[in-house]
Design a protein around this motif. Sequence first.
Motif, PDB file in Angstrom:
ATOM      1  N   ARG A   1      18.470  15.025 -42.814  1.00  0.00           N
ATOM      2  CA  ARG A   1      18.237  15.821 -41.565  1.00  0.00           C
ATOM      3  C   ARG A   1      17.264  17.046 -41.807  1.00  0.00           C
ATOM      4  NH1 ARG A   1      21.079  13.732 -37.233  1.00  0.00           N
ATOM      5  NH2 ARG A   1      20.820  15.790 -36.255  1.00  0.00           N
ATOM      6  N   GLY A   2      16.235  17.124 -40.992  1.00  0.00           N
ATOM      7  CA  GLY A   2      15.415  18.124 -41.240  1.00  0.00           C
ATOM      8  C   GLY A   2      15.591  19.559 -40.366  1.00  0.00           C
ATOM      9  N   PHE A   3      14.957  20.522 -40.579  1.00  0.00           N
ATOM     10  CA  PHE A   3      15.417  21.736 -40.003  1.00  0.00           C
ATOM     11  C   PHE A   3      14.916  22.186 -38.602  1.00  0.00           C
ATOM     12  CE2 PHE A   3      11.205  22.598 -41.711  1.00  0.00           C
ATOM     13  CZ  PHE A   3      10.591  23.036 -40.776  1.00  0.00           C
ATOM     14  N   LEU A   4      14.145  21.056 -38.236  1.00  0.00           N
ATOM     15  CA  LEU A   4      13.745  21.085 -36.571  1.00  0.00           C
ATOM     16  C   LEU A   4      14.666  20.212 -35.588  1.00  0.00           C
ATOM     17  CD1 LEU A   4       9.910  20.862 -37.166  1.00  0.00           C
ATOM     18  CD2 LEU A   4      11.207  22.957 -36.590  1.00  0.00           C
ATOM     19  N   ASP A   5      15.443  19.480 -36.313  1.00  0.00           N
ATOM     20  CA  ASP A   5      16.614  18.654 -35.665  1.00  0.00           C
ATOM     21  C   ASP A   5      17.063  19.433 -34.436  1.00  0.00           C
ATOM     22  OD1 ASP A   5      16.912  15.840 -36.044  1.00  0.00           O
ATOM     23  OD2 ASP A   5      17.243  16.641 -38.158  1.00  0.00           O
ATOM     24  N   GLY A   6      17.028  19.061 -33.163  1.00  0.00           N
ATOM     25  CA  GLY A   6      17.608  19.852 -32.201  1.00  0.00           C
ATOM     26  C   GLY A   6      16.925  21.058 -31.773  1.00  0.00           C
ATOM     27  N   GLN A   7      15.725  21.284 -32.161  1.00  0.00           N
ATOM     28  CA  GLN A   7      14.966  22.417 -31.857  1.00  0.00           C
ATOM     29  C   GLN A   7      13.969  22.044 -30.652  1.00  0.00           C
ATOM     30  OE1 GLN A   7      14.521  25.776 -33.907  1.00  0.00           O
ATOM     31  NE2 GLN A   7      16.884  24.855 -34.089  1.00  0.00           N
ATOM     32  N   PHE A   8      13.599  23.113 -29.994  1.00  0.00           N
ATOM     33  CA  PHE A   8      12.365  23.092 -29.087  1.00  0.00           C
ATOM     34  C   PHE A   8      11.069  23.576 -29.832  1.00  0.00           C
ATOM     35  CE2 PHE A   8      14.561  24.280 -24.812  1.00  0.00           C
ATOM     36  CZ  PHE A   8      15.057  22.884 -24.599  1.00  0.00           C
ATOM     37  N   LEU A   9       9.907  22.854 -29.705  1.00  0.00           N
ATOM     38  CA  LEU A   9       8.626  23.273 -29.868  1.00  0.00           C
ATOM     39  C   LEU A   9       8.083  24.004 -28.576  1.00  0.00           C
ATOM     40  CD1 LEU A   9       7.386  20.301 -32.124  1.00  0.00           C
ATOM     41  CD2 LEU A   9       8.602  22.255 -33.014  1.00  0.00           C
ATOM     42  N   ILE A  10       7.305  24.787 -28.834  1.00  0.00           N
ATOM     43  CA  ILE A  10       6.652  25.380 -27.816  1.00  0.00           C
ATOM     44  C   ILE A  10       5.264  25.713 -28.110  1.00  0.00           C
ATOM     45  CG2 ILE A  10       6.567  27.415 -26.221  1.00  0.00           C
ATOM     46  CD1 ILE A  10       9.313  28.218 -27.068  1.00  0.00           C
ATOM     47  N   ALA A  11       4.398  24.893 -27.444  1.00  0.00           N
ATOM     48  CA  ALA A  11       3.028  25.152 -27.749  1.00  0.00           C
ATOM     49  C   ALA A  11       2.158  26.617 -27.713  1.00  0.00           C
ATOM     50  CB  ALA A  11       2.078  23.951 -26.819  1.00  0.00           C
ATOM     51  N   MET A  12       1.530  26.759 -28.790  1.00  0.00           N
ATOM     52  CA  MET A  12       0.759  28.066 -28.600  1.00  0.00           C
ATOM     53  C   MET A  12      -0.548  27.909 -27.986  1.00  0.00           C
ATOM     54  SD  MET A  12       2.158  30.577 -30.392  1.00  0.00           S
ATOM     55  CE  MET A  12       1.088  31.444 -31.260  1.00  0.00           C
ATOM     56  N   PRO A  13      -1.049  29.107 -27.634  1.00  0.00           N
ATOM     57  CA  PRO A  13      -1.986  29.121 -26.669  1.00  0.00           C
ATOM     58  C   PRO A  13      -3.373  28.284 -27.111  1.00  0.00           C
ATOM     59  CG  PRO A  13      -1.011  31.115 -26.420  1.00  0.00           C
ATOM     60  CD  PRO A  13      -0.421  30.491 -27.426  1.00  0.00           C
ATOM     61  N   GLY A  14      -3.411  28.146 -28.413  1.00  0.00           N
ATOM     62  CA  GLY A  14      -4.550  27.529 -29.245  1.00  0.00           C
ATOM     63  C   GLY A  14      -4.173  26.328 -29.506  1.00  0.00           C
ATOM     64  N   MET A  15      -3.301  25.511 -28.716  1.00  0.00           N
ATOM     65  CA  MET A  15      -3.019  24.232 -29.046  1.00  0.00           C
ATOM     66  C   MET A  15      -4.396  23.370 -28.685  1.00  0.00           C
ATOM     67  SD  MET A  15      -1.475  21.335 -30.002  1.00  0.00           S
ATOM     68  CE  MET A  15       0.346  22.196 -30.546  1.00  0.00           C
ATOM     69  N   ALA A  16      -4.706  22.778 -29.401  1.00  0.00           N
ATOM     70  CA  ALA A  16      -6.128  21.938 -29.171  1.00  0.00           C
ATOM     71  C   ALA A  16      -5.799  20.658 -28.485  1.00  0.00           C
ATOM     72  CB  ALA A  16      -7.001  21.789 -30.516  1.00  0.00           C
TER      73      ALA A  16
ATOM     74  N   PHE B   1      -0.271  18.001 -25.490  1.00  0.00           N
ATOM     75  CA  PHE B   1       0.533  19.061 -25.896  1.00  0.00           C
ATOM     76  C   PHE B   1       0.248  20.488 -25.208  1.00  0.00           C
ATOM     77  CE2 PHE B   1       1.188  15.853 -29.288  1.00  0.00           C
ATOM     78  CZ  PHE B   1       2.310  15.188 -28.666  1.00  0.00           C
ATOM     79  N   ALA B   2      -0.878  20.668 -24.634  1.00  0.00           N
ATOM     80  CA  ALA B   2      -1.126  22.146 -24.097  1.00  0.00           C
ATOM     81  C   ALA B   2       0.036  22.643 -23.234  1.00  0.00           C
ATOM     82  CB  ALA B   2      -2.421  22.199 -23.377  1.00  0.00           C
ATOM     83  N   ARG B   3       0.472  23.751 -23.538  1.00  0.00           N
ATOM     84  CA  ARG B   3       1.590  24.126 -22.559  1.00  0.00           C
ATOM     85  C   ARG B   3       2.643  23.493 -22.344  1.00  0.00           C
ATOM     86  NH1 ARG B   3       1.132  28.954 -19.773  1.00  0.00           N
ATOM     87  NH2 ARG B   3       2.677  28.138 -18.154  1.00  0.00           N
ATOM     88  N   THR B   4       3.210  22.862 -23.597  1.00  0.00           N
ATOM     89  CA  THR B   4       4.263  21.787 -23.402  1.00  0.00           C
ATOM     90  C   THR B   4       5.693  22.428 -24.351  1.00  0.00           C
ATOM     91  OG1 THR B   4       3.714  20.666 -25.459  1.00  0.00           O
ATOM     92  CG2 THR B   4       2.893  19.647 -23.327  1.00  0.00           C
ATOM     93  N   VAL B   5       6.684  21.896 -23.759  1.00  0.00           N
ATOM     94  CA  VAL B   5       7.948  22.191 -24.497  1.00  0.00           C
ATOM     95  C   VAL B   5       8.383  20.901 -24.867  1.00  0.00           C
ATOM     96  CG1 VAL B   5      10.245  23.031 -24.287  1.00  0.00           C
ATOM     97  CG2 VAL B   5       8.479  24.193 -22.863  1.00  0.00           C
ATOM     98  N   VAL B   6       8.706  20.721 -26.243  1.00  0.00           N
ATOM     99  CA  VAL B   6       9.022  19.427 -26.946  1.00  0.00           C
ATOM    100  C   VAL B   6      10.380  19.612 -27.441  1.00  0.00           C
ATOM    101  CG1 VAL B   6       8.490  17.611 -28.429  1.00  0.00           C
ATOM    102  CG2 VAL B   6       6.632  18.712 -27.237  1.00  0.00           C
TER     103      VAL B   6
END
Length: 202
Positions: free
Chosen positions: A13-28, A32-37
């Motif tokens: 299991r990785g350290f990102l299991d069960g985490q949210f990713l929040i896209a930074m403004p520079g997401m190209a 995934f622009a302005r997404t929550v994953v």
Amino acid sequence: MLTKATFSKTRERGFLDGQFLIAMPGMADTNFARTVVYICAHSSDGAMGFVLNRPQTLTFPDLLRHLNIVEDGEIIRLPPMVREFQIQTGGPVETGRGFVLHSDDYMSESSIPVSDDICLTATLDIVRAISSGDGPQRAMMMLGYAGWASGQLEAEIAGNGWLTCPAAEDMIFDRDCAAKYDRALATLGVTPAMLSMEAGHA
């Protein structure tokens, strides 16, 4: 391809299991622009998750008709919560495939535990259960998912593409998609205006 092995308790299991990713403004990547994953599985082999704030134009009744689960004349008799059940764009991988993230009060042979309280089902049994009012108390349907190869997501985070924070179950199933990005940032005590492309990740 997602399998039970992807979510096996015996897997690394990785350290990102069960985490949210929040896209930074520079997401190209416009996917995934302005997404929550929500990250469901992370290991040295890669990662997979679901975008939580990209509603589909496809409605649940349309999906039920397409799958021949209900006839046109039966749509009007569906409970309001079924007619209004929200479908999301879960990510750019396998966009024609449906997945349901849901509370653990519903389980079938094909359901896979993602966390202590959340399961994933990708078969028609849960669609039929939701349409008949026998589905889980909390659920969100996704078309497609987000996937990363080995080391790819870690590199994107190191390159200032994402912020991370612990996932909040209420936010996963909340229908207010427009507010999820700002709300996820607020859990870190920041606002979009405070972020810059040069900032470090949390």
